[in-house]
Design an enzyme around this catalytic site. Structure first.
Site: not given
Length: 115
Positions: A9-11, A14
């Site tokens: 879930n880390c930008d 991603k």
């Protein structure tokens, strides 16, 4: 084969995963949250990068730590990375035991993963 170590879930992760997919680069995803990390892997990384490079001191996990809990040496950093895997800078991409990328910058990836 590449292994990408991170949390899903880390930008930044991603962005890196999207770049790798768009570039057709295959990798295995190692989810710190589900799979954890072992001391031997961290010690292998520490032969290539300093603990200061491996620990993400700009992230929320680090910022929430009390000053007394922030490591000042390698052994303290290992203990912290084992306990709070979110403090490890991500993504970390490894191939054949060697770190090939730490963090994400598209220009660096283009150079690193050039065919």
């Amino acid at each position: 084969m590449y292994t990408l170590y991170a949390i899903p879930n880390c930008d930044t992760v991603k962005k890196a995963r999207a770049w790798l997919a768009a570039s057709g680069i295959a990798y295995q995803f190692h989810d710190y949250k589900k799979q954890g990390i072992d001391r031997a892997t961290i010690e292998r990384w520490l032969t290539q990068k300093s603990w200061e490079e491996l620990v993400n001191r700009a992230g929320a996990t680090w910022k929430k730590l009390a000053d007394a809990d922030k490591p000042t040496d390698t052994e303290g950093a290992i203990a912290l990375m084992l306990e709070k895997t979110s403090v490890i800078r991500r993504p970390l991409i490894e191939s054949n035991g060697q770190i090939v990328a730490l963090g994400f910058k598209a220009d660096d990836y283009a150079t690193t993963f050039a065919a």
